[in-house]
Design a protein around this motif. Structure first.
Motif, short mmCIF file in Angstrom:
data_model
loop_
_atom_site.label_atom_id
_atom_site.label_comp_id
_atom_site.label_asym_id
_atom_site.label_seq_id
_atom_site.Cartn_x
_atom_site.Cartn_y
_atom_site.Cartn_z
N GLY A 223 0.93 -1.21 0.05
CA GLY A 223 0.02 -0.01 0.19
C GLY A 223 0.84 1.05 0.03
O GLY A 223 0.71 2.31 0.65
N VAL A 224 2.04 1.08 -0.55
CA VAL A 224 2.65 2.42 -0.77
C VAL A 224 3.22 2.56 -2.11
O VAL A 224 2.68 2.11 -3.22
CB VAL A 224 4.16 2.06 0.03
CG1 VAL A 224 3.84 2.01 1.53
CG2 VAL A 224 5.01 0.98 -0.47
N THR A 225 3.95 3.72 -2.42
CA THR A 225 4.29 3.97 -3.92
C THR A 225 5.39 3.21 -4.40
O THR A 225 6.31 2.55 -3.62
CB THR A 225 4.51 5.39 -4.16
OG1 THR A 225 5.75 5.71 -3.47
CG2 THR A 225 3.56 6.38 -3.52
N ASN A 226 5.56 3.15 -5.69
CA ASN A 226 6.94 2.36 -6.27
C ASN A 226 8.22 3.25 -5.80
O ASN A 226 9.13 2.29 -5.58
CB ASN A 226 6.91 2.75 -7.94
CG ASN A 226 5.82 1.59 -8.43
OD1 ASN A 226 4.78 1.16 -7.93
ND2 ASN A 226 6.14 1.19 -9.79
N SER A 227 8.11 4.41 -5.84
CA SER A 227 9.31 5.19 -5.20
C SER A 227 9.68 4.45 -3.76
O SER A 227 11.02 4.39 -3.36
CB SER A 227 9.23 6.67 -5.27
OG SER A 227 8.87 6.98 -6.79
N GLN A 228 8.71 4.58 -2.98
CA GLN A 228 9.05 4.06 -1.69
C GLN A 228 9.59 2.90 -1.68
O GLN A 228 10.76 2.28 -0.74
CB GLN A 228 7.67 4.14 -0.76
CG GLN A 228 7.41 5.54 -0.50
CD GLN A 228 6.08 5.78 0.03
OE1 GLN A 228 5.05 5.14 -0.17
NE2 GLN A 228 5.84 6.88 1.18
#
Length: 156
Positions: A79-84
């Motif tokens: 449930g986070v971004t690709n960047s993270q």
């Protein structure tokens, strides 16, 4: 994730033994790992990416897209971004000082929202880290990191 040569070409070992950190320049693969570059049309005409072999055409971008799919898979699961996820992978190396030199990722953005996103710490478990590394080890990327004339200056 898109360029892990320093982990395997002797750089990591020398830096680890001598306490020298590795600077993770462009840890988001020049934006590729975010998933926002799916074709040549997604790259601005004036962007420096147009000079780099890994972004030269749609076929090359498509050939390298498996790494984006890998990052996206873990981002959705957490449930986070690709960047993270990409930055979590870089930072995770620092939990194993017996194996890796300290790595300092330096993602860049002039967008305050992106800076906040990139500096929000997301953790990978050891199992996730190992699974990602296993999948990455099987990937072969197409195209040069920089322009062909500049490649001679890498890994010297």
């Amino acid at each position: 994730m898109f360029v892990s040569d320093p982990l395997h070409n002797g750089t990591n070992e020398i830096c680890r033994k001598n306490g020298i950190p590795i600077i993770g320049y462009s840890p988001l693969g020049r934006g590729f790992l975010t998933g926002n570059i799916k074709s040549k049309a997604d790259i601005d005409k004036g962007s420096i990416l147009n000079w780099f072999g890994r972004f030269k055409d749609d076929e090359t971008i498509k050939a390298n897209f498996a790494v984006v799919e890998l990052v996206t898979e873990y981002a959705k699961a957490k449930g986070v971004t690709n960047s993270q996820i990409a930055l979590a992978w870089v930072r995770k190396h620092n939990q194993f000082p017996e194996k890796y030199a300290r790595i300092l990722p330096i993602p860049s953005s002039s967008n305050p929202k992106r800076n906040h996103e990139n500096n929000t710490i997301v953790e990978l478990t050891d199992i996730e880290f190992d699974a990602i590394n296993e999948k990455l080890s099987k990937m072969k990327f197409v195209g040069t990191r920089y322009g062909e004339q500049d490649e001679q200056f890498l890994n010297v």
